[in-house]
Design an enzyme around this catalytic site. Structure first.
Site, mmCIF file in Angstrom:
data_model
loop_
_atom_site.group_PDB
_atom_site.id
_atom_site.type_symbol
_atom_site.label_atom_id
_atom_site.label_comp_id
_atom_site.label_asym_id
_atom_site.label_seq_id
_atom_site.Cartn_x
_atom_site.Cartn_y
_atom_site.Cartn_z
ATOM 1 N N GLY A 16 -2.948 34.725 -34.904
ATOM 2 C CA GLY A 16 -4.284 34.732 -35.493
ATOM 3 C C GLY A 16 -5.001 33.441 -35.195
ATOM 4 O O GLY A 16 -4.383 32.448 -34.801
ATOM 5 N N ILE A 18 -7.349 29.995 -35.673
ATOM 6 C CA ILE A 18 -7.237 28.832 -36.552
ATOM 7 C C ILE A 18 -7.918 29.244 -37.864
ATOM 8 O O ILE A 18 -8.983 29.856 -37.828
ATOM 9 C CB ILE A 18 -7.998 27.633 -35.918
ATOM 10 C CG1 ILE A 18 -7.450 27.373 -34.502
ATOM 11 C CG2 ILE A 18 -7.904 26.397 -36.790
ATOM 12 C CD1 ILE A 18 -8.383 26.536 -33.640
ATOM 13 N N GLY A 19 -7.279 29.022 -38.980
ATOM 14 C CA GLY A 19 -7.911 29.367 -40.274
ATOM 15 C C GLY A 19 -7.816 30.854 -40.606
ATOM 16 O O GLY A 19 -8.577 31.365 -41.434
ATOM 17 N N SER A 20 -6.876 31.584 -39.966
ATOM 18 C CA SER A 20 -6.798 33.030 -40.256
ATOM 19 C C SER A 20 -5.834 33.323 -41.406
ATOM 20 O O SER A 20 -5.694 34.471 -41.820
ATOM 21 C CB SER A 20 -6.345 33.800 -39.003
ATOM 22 O OG SER A 20 -5.092 33.303 -38.558
ATOM 23 N N LYS A 22 -2.411 32.190 -41.604
ATOM 24 C CA LYS A 22 -1.005 32.390 -41.184
ATOM 25 C C LYS A 22 -0.031 31.741 -42.168
ATOM 26 O O LYS A 22 0.978 32.340 -42.527
ATOM 27 C CB LYS A 22 -0.813 31.814 -39.773
ATOM 28 C CG LYS A 22 -1.553 32.595 -38.687
ATOM 29 C CD LYS A 22 -1.281 32.088 -37.290
ATOM 30 C CE LYS A 22 -1.778 30.682 -37.090
ATOM 31 N NZ LYS A 22 -3.235 30.522 -37.345
ATOM 32 N N TYR A 58 -7.856 17.360 -28.843
ATOM 33 C CA TYR A 58 -9.188 17.637 -29.404
ATOM 34 C C TYR A 58 -10.192 16.553 -29.035
ATOM 35 O O TYR A 58 -11.380 16.821 -28.916
ATOM 36 C CB TYR A 58 -9.103 17.798 -30.924
ATOM 37 C CG TYR A 58 -8.737 19.193 -31.357
ATOM 38 C CD1 TYR A 58 -7.693 19.419 -32.243
ATOM 39 C CD2 TYR A 58 -9.408 20.304 -30.864
ATOM 40 C CE1 TYR A 58 -7.351 20.702 -32.645
ATOM 41 C CE2 TYR A 58 -9.069 21.588 -31.245
ATOM 42 C CZ TYR A 58 -8.038 21.785 -32.134
ATOM 43 O OH TYR A 58 -7.692 23.050 -32.514
ATOM 44 N N GLN A 69 -0.551 21.598 -24.151
ATOM 45 C CA GLN A 69 -0.042 22.986 -24.120
ATOM 46 C C GLN A 69 1.349 23.051 -23.487
ATOM 47 O O GLN A 69 2.146 23.928 -23.827
ATOM 48 C CB GLN A 69 -1.019 23.906 -23.379
ATOM 49 C CG GLN A 69 -2.325 24.144 -24.108
ATOM 50 C CD GLN A 69 -2.175 24.793 -25.494
ATOM 51 O OE1 GLN A 69 -1.108 25.321 -25.863
ATOM 52 N NE2 GLN A 69 -3.228 24.743 -26.271
ATOM 53 N N GLU A 92 5.518 31.689 -36.563
ATOM 54 C CA GLU A 92 4.072 31.431 -36.559
ATOM 55 C C GLU A 92 3.643 31.149 -35.129
ATOM 56 O O GLU A 92 4.090 30.170 -34.525
ATOM 57 C CB GLU A 92 3.731 30.225 -37.437
ATOM 58 C CG GLU A 92 2.237 29.963 -37.541
ATOM 59 C CD GLU A 92 1.899 28.771 -38.427
ATOM 60 O OE1 GLU A 92 2.821 28.005 -38.770
ATOM 61 O OE2 GLU A 92 0.713 28.607 -38.772
ATOM 62 N N ARG A 93 2.880 32.108 -34.576
ATOM 63 C CA ARG A 93 2.437 32.088 -33.168
ATOM 64 C C ARG A 93 3.674 32.170 -32.261
ATOM 65 O O ARG A 93 4.799 32.425 -32.739
ATOM 66 C CB ARG A 93 1.574 30.854 -32.890
ATOM 67 C CG ARG A 93 0.194 30.899 -33.551
ATOM 68 C CD ARG A 93 -0.894 30.513 -32.582
ATOM 69 N NE ARG A 93 -2.218 30.602 -33.200
ATOM 70 C CZ ARG A 93 -2.851 29.576 -33.804
ATOM 71 N NH1 ARG A 93 -2.247 28.394 -33.903
ATOM 72 N NH2 ARG A 93 -4.057 29.719 -34.325
HETATM 73 C C1 8LK Z 1 0.911 28.565 -29.362
HETATM 74 C C2 8LK Z 1 -0.155 27.604 -29.684
HETATM 75 C C3 8LK Z 1 -0.451 27.169 -30.973
HETATM 76 C C4 8LK Z 1 -1.539 26.304 -30.827
HETATM 77 C C5 8LK Z 1 -2.281 25.598 -31.769
HETATM 78 N N1 8LK Z 1 -3.312 24.855 -31.305
HETATM 79 C C6 8LK Z 1 -4.071 24.074 -32.271
HETATM 80 C C7 8LK Z 1 -4.924 24.928 -33.173
HETATM 81 C C8 8LK Z 1 -4.905 24.196 -34.487
HETATM 82 O O1 8LK Z 1 -5.924 23.211 -34.505
HETATM 83 C C9 8LK Z 1 -3.564 23.475 -34.494
HETATM 84 C C10 8LK Z 1 -2.505 24.150 -35.350
HETATM 85 O O2 8LK Z 1 -2.416 25.499 -35.062
HETATM 86 O O3 8LK Z 1 -3.117 23.431 -33.137
HETATM 87 C C11 8LK Z 1 -3.651 24.788 -29.958
HETATM 88 O O4 8LK Z 1 -4.619 24.117 -29.623
HETATM 89 N N2 8LK Z 1 -2.922 25.454 -29.041
HETATM 90 C C12 8LK Z 1 -1.883 26.216 -29.466
HETATM 91 N N3 8LK Z 1 -1.028 26.998 -28.783
#
Ligand code: 8LK
Length: 224
Positions: A16, A18-20, A22, A58, A69, A92-93
């Protein structure tokens, strides 16, 4: 469940925006016997040998998206391959959302150039061929971008101060194409859609849909 040997965990990934919601979802399922909940290792992403990769990503996505990533992919792979004592593993994810949502969005917004995406895909391809990344169910916490953005702002995570509504909308669209329209990437398991716009106070009925799906005998058959 008797602690008999079982082939592998019945693995559920919770996807989901961000902010969904989870974390709320995972906390609800934490209470049941037989379920191991594996939250996103955000603390690792905030401190990789002292570097806060989340903050770097960010603040300068063009420079740090690949680094961030790549580390996310490693930490998710560690969770996918972790044998948990319980028959059901709730993650989670996943390593799938790294590629299908976040890397895809970064490629489209030119934060990742093509050669970086190619290197990422080579790692992903090899990993899928050489590790058991099988999952049995995807729970998609589906929200509107507006509600996801509103909750993200309210949660006020330090590194997410610069997250724009447009970014949340883009990530929403990636999830929709992958898990709802199913036009983007192949889904590695059946998708159960939850209306995650519902307020925390009443969403538990919505969760019960999942509980049946996760705890039916199908789940236990997976460990027979
Ligand atoms: C698998 C996966 C999770 C994930 C989370 N995030 C970021 C989104 C939120 O700000 C933070 C925590 O989920 O990390 C991201 O940029 N890339 C991601 N890839």
């Amino acid at each position: 469940v008797s602690p008999r040997k079982f082939k592998r965990n019945f693995t559920v990934i919770v996807e989901g925006n961000i902010g969904s919601g989870k974390t709320t979802f995972l906390n609800y399922f934490q209470q049941f016997n037989g379920v191991s909940v594996l939250a996103e290792p955000v603390d690792k992403w905030r401190n990789c040998s002292g570097h806060n990769l989340l903050e770097k990503m960010y603040s300068d996505p063009k420079k740090w998206s690949f680094t961030f990533q790549s580390y996310v992919q490693l930490t998710m792979l560690q969770l996918h391959t972790l044998k948990t004592a319980d028959p059901i593993k709730l993650m989670e994810r996943s390593i799938y959302s790294v590629r299908n949502c976040f890397v895809e969005q970064m490629a489209r917004s030119k934060c990742l150039d093509e050669c970086s995406v190619s290197v990422f895909d080579e790692w992903f391809k090899w990993t899928k061929e050489n590790c058991d990344l099988s999952i049995d169910l995807i729970v998609y916490l589906r929200t509107s971008p507006e509600i996801a953005y509103e909750r993200t702002v309210k949660r006020n995570r330090p590194e997410e101060q610069t997250v724009s509504f447009n970014y949340i909308r883009d990530i929403h669209n990636m999830h929709e194409d992958w898990l709802y329209h199913k036009t983007l990437f192949k889904c590695p398991a059946p998708v159960l859609i939850i209306d995650a716009n519902l307020d925390k106070s009443i969403i538990q009925e919505e969760y019960l849909k999942c509980k049946t799906q996760i705890f039916t005998n199908r789940a236990f058959k997976a460990i027979a």
